[in-house]
Design a protein around this motif. Sequence first.
Motif, short mmCIF file in Angstrom:
data_model
loop_
_atom_site.label_atom_id
_atom_site.label_comp_id
_atom_site.label_asym_id
_atom_site.label_seq_id
_atom_site.Cartn_x
_atom_site.Cartn_y
_atom_site.Cartn_z
N CYS A 1 0.78 -5.75 12.22
CA CYS A 1 1.76 -6.54 11.48
C CYS A 1 2.21 -5.76 10.26
CB CYS A 1 1.19 -7.90 11.07
SG CYS A 1 -0.19 -7.81 9.91
N GLY A 2 3.15 -6.32 9.53
CA GLY A 2 3.65 -5.65 8.34
C GLY A 2 4.78 -4.70 8.66
N SER A 3 5.33 -4.10 7.61
CA SER A 3 6.42 -3.14 7.79
C SER A 3 6.16 -1.91 6.93
CB SER A 3 7.76 -3.77 7.43
OG SER A 3 7.76 -4.14 6.06
N ILE A 4 6.88 -0.85 7.23
CA ILE A 4 6.76 0.41 6.49
C ILE A 4 8.13 0.79 5.96
CG2 ILE A 4 6.22 2.87 6.64
CD1 ILE A 4 4.17 2.17 8.82
N GLN A 5 8.16 1.15 4.69
CA GLN A 5 9.40 1.59 4.05
C GLN A 5 9.19 3.00 3.52
OE1 GLN A 5 9.69 -1.42 1.05
NE2 GLN A 5 10.15 -3.03 2.51
N GLU A 6 10.21 3.83 3.61
CA GLU A 6 10.12 5.19 3.09
C GLU A 6 10.91 5.29 1.79
OE1 GLU A 6 11.63 8.32 5.60
OE2 GLU A 6 10.76 9.87 4.33
N GLY A 7 10.37 6.03 0.84
CA GLY A 7 11.05 6.27 -0.43
C GLY A 7 10.77 7.70 -0.88
N VAL B 1 0.88 -1.17 0.00
CA VAL B 1 0.00 0.00 0.00
C VAL B 1 0.91 1.21 0.00
CG1 VAL B 1 -1.89 1.21 1.13
CG2 VAL B 1 -1.72 -1.28 1.33
N TYR B 2 0.73 2.08 -1.00
CA TYR B 2 1.60 3.24 -1.19
C TYR B 2 0.83 4.52 -0.88
CZ TYR B 2 3.92 -0.25 -4.11
OH TYR B 2 4.51 -1.39 -4.58
N ASN B 3 1.48 5.47 -0.19
CA ASN B 3 0.84 6.76 0.04
C ASN B 3 1.86 7.78 0.51
OD1 ASN B 3 -1.19 8.79 1.36
ND2 ASN B 3 -2.42 7.34 0.18
N THR B 4 1.59 9.05 0.19
CA THR B 4 2.47 10.13 0.66
C THR B 4 2.05 10.62 2.04
OG1 THR B 4 1.12 11.75 -0.52
CG2 THR B 4 3.09 10.90 -1.66
N ASN B 5 0.95 10.11 2.57
CA ASN B 5 0.50 10.49 3.91
C ASN B 5 0.99 9.44 4.91
OD1 ASN B 5 -1.22 10.54 6.31
ND2 ASN B 5 -2.32 12.16 5.22
N HIS B 6 1.99 9.81 5.68
CA HIS B 6 2.60 8.87 6.62
C HIS B 6 1.61 8.39 7.68
CE1 HIS B 6 5.93 7.84 9.68
NE2 HIS B 6 5.84 6.86 8.80
N THR C 1 9.29 13.66 -7.77
CA THR C 1 9.41 15.08 -7.42
C THR C 1 10.07 15.27 -6.04
OG1 THR C 1 7.18 15.11 -6.50
CG2 THR C 1 7.43 15.75 -8.83
N ASP C 2 10.74 14.21 -5.57
CA ASP C 2 11.48 14.22 -4.31
C ASP C 2 10.59 14.36 -3.06
OD1 ASP C 2 14.06 13.74 -3.32
OD2 ASP C 2 14.27 15.85 -2.75
N LYS C 3 9.32 14.01 -3.20
CA LYS C 3 8.41 14.01 -2.06
C LYS C 3 8.48 12.64 -1.38
CE LYS C 3 3.64 15.03 -0.86
NZ LYS C 3 2.32 15.44 -1.33
N SER C 4 8.39 12.62 -0.06
CA SER C 4 8.42 11.34 0.67
C SER C 4 7.17 10.53 0.35
CB SER C 4 8.49 11.58 2.18
OG SER C 4 9.75 12.09 2.53
N ILE C 5 7.38 9.23 0.18
CA ILE C 5 6.28 8.29 -0.01
C ILE C 5 6.56 7.08 0.86
CG2 ILE C 5 7.33 7.18 -2.05
CD1 ILE C 5 4.42 6.88 -3.13
#
Length: 160
Positions: free
Chosen positions: A97-103, A80-85, A107-111
């Motif tokens: 459960c699960g994990s979160i990865q930042e990328g 599940v992808y989103n720019t809202n942390h 446009t260099d915005k965090s996702i």
Amino acid sequence: MSRFADKDCEGFTYGVSKDKRHRSNKSQAHSHDVKYHLIFGEDIMEDIIWSAGFIDGEGCIHIHKMTRKDKCYYGLVLHVYNTNHEAILKLRDTFKCGSIQEGKTSTDKSIWTYVATSAEAATILAKIKPYSIVKQMQIELALKFQSTVIYGGHIPEGYM
């Protein structure tokens, strides 16, 4: 009592279509509402329903091919992808459960990406299935796939 308990499940969950398939899901969703409400309480029930919509809109359910030591394996993955942390954190906190990865976006915005695999992904998908509209068929196929897993959470290539 859940704030959805006095609403028509069809109007809330399946209101976009009146065909027979959706009407049969209505009674299935209602019994599921009651079951989860009794087990988890109204707050988690609302979070599961919210999660179904979030995954319908932002999620990706797929079977991933992995190669280890010259052998191929297949495993269930939910991304599940989103720019809202905060939304991604809520998803992880709902299912514990699960994990979160930042990328970064182009446009260099965090996702942020929420990732659940194998049995964890199947557990999440089973909980949201009655409330999913867009990914209903993908969830059914994913759960069928996961029910065939025999080796370390993955299916060896050539086994199917």
